[in-house]
Motif scaffolding. Structure first.
Motif, PDB file in Angstrom:
ATOM      1  N   ARG A  49       0.860  -1.180   0.000  1.00  9.47           N
ATOM      2  CA  ARG A  49       0.000   0.000   0.000  1.00  9.47           C
ATOM      3  C   ARG A  49       0.897   1.231   0.000  1.00  9.47           C
ATOM      4  NH1 ARG A  49      -5.483  -0.775  -0.835  1.00  9.47           N
ATOM      5  NH2 ARG A  49      -5.661   1.376  -0.087  1.00  9.47           N
ATOM      6  N   ALA A  50       0.698   2.082  -0.982  1.00 12.42           N
ATOM      7  CA  ALA A  50       1.473   3.314  -1.083  1.00 12.42           C
ATOM      8  C   ALA A  50       0.713   4.452  -0.414  1.00 12.42           C
ATOM      9  CB  ALA A  50       1.743   3.653  -2.540  1.00 12.42           C
ATOM     10  N   LEU A  51       1.467   5.435   0.100  1.00  7.36           N
ATOM     11  CA  LEU A  51       0.888   6.666   0.636  1.00  7.36           C
ATOM     12  C   LEU A  51       1.022   7.735  -0.443  1.00  7.36           C
ATOM     13  CD1 LEU A  51      -0.389   8.098   3.061  1.00  7.36           C
ATOM     14  CD2 LEU A  51       1.927   8.637   3.862  1.00  7.36           C
ATOM     15  N   VAL A  52      -0.105   8.339  -0.817  1.00  6.91           N
ATOM     16  CA  VAL A  52      -0.156   9.249  -1.961  1.00  6.91           C
ATOM     17  C   VAL A  52      -0.672  10.610  -1.504  1.00  6.91           C
ATOM     18  CG1 VAL A  52      -1.174   9.636  -4.247  1.00  6.91           C
ATOM     19  CG2 VAL A  52      -0.576   7.308  -3.516  1.00  6.91           C
ATOM     20  N   ARG A  53      -0.092  11.672  -2.053  1.00 11.16           N
ATOM     21  CA  ARG A  53      -0.559  13.030  -1.777  1.00 11.16           C
ATOM     22  C   ARG A  53      -0.907  13.726  -3.082  1.00 11.16           C
ATOM     23  NH1 ARG A  53       4.913  16.227   0.141  1.00 11.16           N
ATOM     24  NH2 ARG A  53       3.433  17.923   0.520  1.00 11.16           N
ATOM     25  N   ARG A  54      -1.863  14.632  -3.009  1.00 10.24           N
ATOM     26  CA  ARG A  54      -2.181  15.470  -4.166  1.00 10.24           C
ATOM     27  C   ARG A  54      -1.512  16.820  -3.968  1.00 10.24           C
ATOM     28  NH1 ARG A  54      -5.965  16.525  -8.329  1.00 10.24           N
ATOM     29  NH2 ARG A  54      -6.459  18.742  -8.526  1.00 10.24           N
ATOM     30  N   ARG A  55      -0.580  17.121  -4.829  1.00  7.94           N
ATOM     31  CA  ARG A  55       0.175  18.369  -4.722  1.00  7.94           C
ATOM     32  C   ARG A  55      -0.686  19.562  -5.161  1.00  7.94           C
ATOM     33  NH1 ARG A  55       5.362  17.554  -2.451  1.00  7.94           N
ATOM     34  NH2 ARG A  55       5.244  19.796  -2.744  1.00  7.94           N
ATOM     35  N   PRO A  56      -0.277  20.769  -4.766  1.00  6.13           N
ATOM     36  CA  PRO A  56      -1.055  21.963  -5.148  1.00  6.13           C
ATOM     37  C   PRO A  56      -1.226  22.121  -6.652  1.00  6.13           C
ATOM     38  CG  PRO A  56       0.480  22.496  -3.393  1.00  6.13           C
ATOM     39  CD  PRO A  56       0.817  21.100  -3.832  1.00  6.13           C
ATOM     40  N   ASP A  57      -0.292  21.588  -7.447  1.00  4.80           N
ATOM     41  CA  ASP A  57      -0.419  21.719  -8.901  1.00  4.80           C
ATOM     42  C   ASP A  57      -1.325  20.654  -9.506  1.00  4.80           C
ATOM     43  OD1 ASP A  57       1.106  19.435  -8.702  1.00  4.80           O
ATOM     44  OD2 ASP A  57       2.854  20.223  -9.760  1.00  4.80           O
TER      45      ASP A  57
END
Length: 696
Positions: A49-57
């Motif tokens: 399981r990967a940890l994913v973030r949504r960047r401001p762009d």
């Protein structure tokens, strides 16, 4: 041009590798500052399981490289494995804490300085399966993270205790178990993470004990948090033996919100605890002069338990669900007083509830199923949703504008969507006229049809749990079969969630009866109405669904074959220590206490009736499974083969797989083996599929 070809032989672009690559879904959404984060499956990376973030762009970034695996093993099914927040001093860079699957330690990580490796916050333990953590709540002002601690005290699966604990963020507990501060006293066998009130004066959490499961009955506990960070005595303020509270959160005004099923449905309630205070105990002359004084009690300004609770939206709908994992969320309060809610009957919607009026306004969009994972920040709500035409996506709602948009794991059609199945929502009549809910997926292929005089084969899918639910969403494993000309019937048999307590209580002491009858009722109804070929019916399922499949094959003559996946096969062995602690007494509800009805355990166990097996079957098992261990399959096979009868079958065991297959290569082999079984039994001719060797 549409070609005419026999069912089960249609060519399809949806192969096993494609289905495996799209298995699993995002989970555990949350906000770190303004950014949305979540976990995501990686089947081709050994199932991590990967940890994913949504960047401001707008781009998505996997925060930790392989082999980091953000997944908890608390109660074996796990729970929320991460938390994050922006630092309150200096640069507002995020700090992340997460559980790493390989060693189950809690780690801290600063993603803006990736050259610094994650640092452990918790120690290893040489005892049993060690220390495990779930449902972290970051409290930067206190310099600690609150978690559920599952600590093994011996080598047995039930040698375990669970408490809410505080772990210092300075790393002082990484080598010293004593540096972990326990916040609860271990009175209850199971706990969820504690939620701290906005003013920091109270904490609330959920607890329950054997033999109850969390959907049977739980207690909502409340305690004062003293200035030194110690919890005062806990008091039960809602819930009970026959009332399930599945989630608790604090509203911004200091009132407590919880989802409980006192009405027969998981509905949302508000509890005003702002008048709670600690009061000294009554003086006892017999204790005068004693060194130890009685602990102060928590005084709630209402005597009857739950007397201050007010339903916010009383409906015959579910605003909650079964706590199979620690830290699930069906609702979250917004700053302005509104509440984001996942709710519905059978299917679910995301709505915004006004607690003052009880009105719910649902979001627009194509999604028909929202998962038990919701997060809020300001006026934004993030959840995980899917539909029969789209896979699971991370979706954001702006409550100011009502606009929804996909912000992560966006669905992209890997093949022409014309190959997707077209489901039907059906309700069938079971024994005694009871309703049985199901999703029917007829064979469907835009380029092929079957001869007019042929009826299609159908496979009944029994979901796991058994206190679970088959969602109405796009599943490429289903499309793998339907696009080749094999129908699928997903049955939400009695005992399933999503239809209220009465429906799920149908399975009490009736496991192996009601589930088997309901699946058979759907299969036979499809045959009777001319939707399915009566001679080409199969059943398949995993875990509890594997039990239902095996029980169906040994107690009915409905099916021509079956696929049994990491199943329960021997009730007595399972009840006497062959599973993990969480479900070790589950059978007392599903079957009855072993000491009182031992004959019932033998009567219903497929392992006791191997002599009744007359049709081919495929058995699939993970060798690392501690929930439904391989020993059950091995005993079952030994009995099948000792009968001296020639029942065609195959057994495939997978190294490195536990309860639920996660590796792409495993899923490919399992799907192709299952299709080959049906091809051999039903006389089908799919192309490009390795032939499954059946022992005869």
């Amino acid at each position: 041009m549409v070609h005419t070809q026999a069912y089960g032989s249609w060519p399809s672009p949806i192969d096993a590798a494609l289905a495996a690559a799209h298995d699993g879904q995002p989970e555990y959404v949350g906000f770190v500052g303004d950014e949305a984060w979540w976990t995501e499956p990686r089947p081709t990376e050994a199932g991590r399981r990967a940890l994913v973030r949504r960047r401001p762009d707008g781009t998505e970034q996997s925060v930790l490289p392989a082999p980091w695996n953000v997944r908890s093993r608390v109660i074996e099914y796990g729970g929320r494995p991460w938390a994050g927040a922006e630092r309150i001093e200096g640069p507002r860079d995020p700090l992340i804490v997460f559980v790493n699957f390989a060693d189950q330690r809690l780690y801290a990580y600063e993603p803006e300085t990736p050259e610094r490796a994650p640092r452990p916050l918790t120690p290893l333990s040489p005892v049993g399966d060690g220390l495990r953590w779930a449902d972290p709540q970051l409290h930067l002002d206190r310099g600690e993270v609150w978690c559920v601690l599952e600590e093994f005290t011996g080598e047995g699966p039930s040698d375990v205790r669970r408490v809410v604990a505080a772990v210092p963020l300075d790393g002082s507990a990484a080598e010293a178990r004593d540096a972990v501060r326990e916040l609860t006293d271990g009175t209850h066998r199971f706990v969820t993470g504690a939620r701290l009130a906005p003013d920091g004066r109270h904490a609330a959490w959920i607890a329950w004990d054997h033999p109850r499961m969390p959907w049977d009955g739980t207690e909502l506990l409340l305690a004062e948090v003293r200035e030194d960070g110690v919890f005062g005595p806990a008091q039960t303020v809602a819930g009970g033996p026959e009332e399930s509270v599945c989630q608790v959160e604090w509203a911004a005004d200091g009132t407590l919100l919880y989802s409980g099923d006192a009405s027969g449905w998981w509905n949302l309630y508000r509890l005003d605890v702002r008048g709670c205070r600690e009061v000294p105990p009554a003086r006892d002359d017999a204790r005068r002069g004693a060194d130890v004084r009685p602990a102060p009690a928590l005084s709630v300004p209402a005597t009857p338990q739950g007397a201050l609770a007010r339903p916010l939206c009383p409906r015959d709908e579910e605003f909650g669900g079964p706590l199979w994992k620690i830290g699930l969320s069906w609702f979250k309060p917004l700053e302005g007083g509104l509440v984001a809610v996942v709710h519905g009957v059978g299917a679910t919607s995301l709505g915004i509830l006004d607690p003052e009026t009880g009105e719910v306004v649902d979001t627009a969009g194509p999604w028909t199923e929202w998962s038990s994972s919701v997060a809020v920040h300001g006026t934004r709500v993030v959840g995980v949703a899917a539909s029969p035409r789209t896979g699971t996506e991370v979706v954001e709602l702006d409550t100011c504008t009502g606009r929804t948009r996909v912000i992560g794991a966006a669905h992209a059609d890997p093949v022409d969507p014309a190959y997707y199945p077209e489901p039907q929502i059906r309700t069938f009549a079971g024994p005694d006229g009871r309703d049985v809910h199901a999703h029917i997926y007829p064979p469907h292929n835009p380029t092929h049809m079957a001869p007019d005089d042929e009826l299609p084969p159908f496979v009944v899918w029994a979901h796991g749990g058994p206190t679970g639910h088959a969602p109405l969403v796009l599943d490429l494993e289903i499309a793998y079969f339907t696009s080749r000309g094999i129908g699928v019937a997903e049955v939400n048999y009695g005992g399933s969630t999503g239809y209220g307590r009465e429906y799920r209580n149908r399975l009490r002491e009736q496991w192996g009866v009601v589930d088997v009858e309901d699946c058979a009722a759907v299969a036979l109804a499809l045959a009777t109405e001319g939707t399915a070929d009566r001679d080409r019916l199969a059943i398949r399922g995993g875990s509890a669904g594997g039990w239902t499949s095996a029980a169906s094959l040994t107690s009915t003559d409905v099916y021509a074959c079956g696929t049994v996946i990491y199943p329960i096969l021997d009730l007595t062995g399972w009840a006497e220590g062959e599973t993990h602690d969480f479900e070790s007494r589950y059978l007392e509800t599903l079957v009855g206490p072993l000491t009182e009805v031992p004959a019932r355990y033998a009567e219903r166990s497929p392992a006791e009736h191997a002599d009744r097996l007359t049709v081919p079957f495929l058995l699939l098992q993970g060798l690392d499974d501690v929930i439904c261990p391989p020993a059950q399959c091995e005993r079952f096979l030994a009995r099948v083969e000792s009968e001296g009868r020639r029942v065609p079958h195959a057994y495939i065991a997978f190294e490195g797989e536990g309860h639920g297959f996660r590796r792409a290569d495993t899923m490919v082999r399992a799907l192709e083996a299952e299709l080959s079984l049906y091809a051999q039994v039903f006389g089908l001719h799919p192309t490009g599929i390795p032939t499954l060797e059946l022992t005869k």
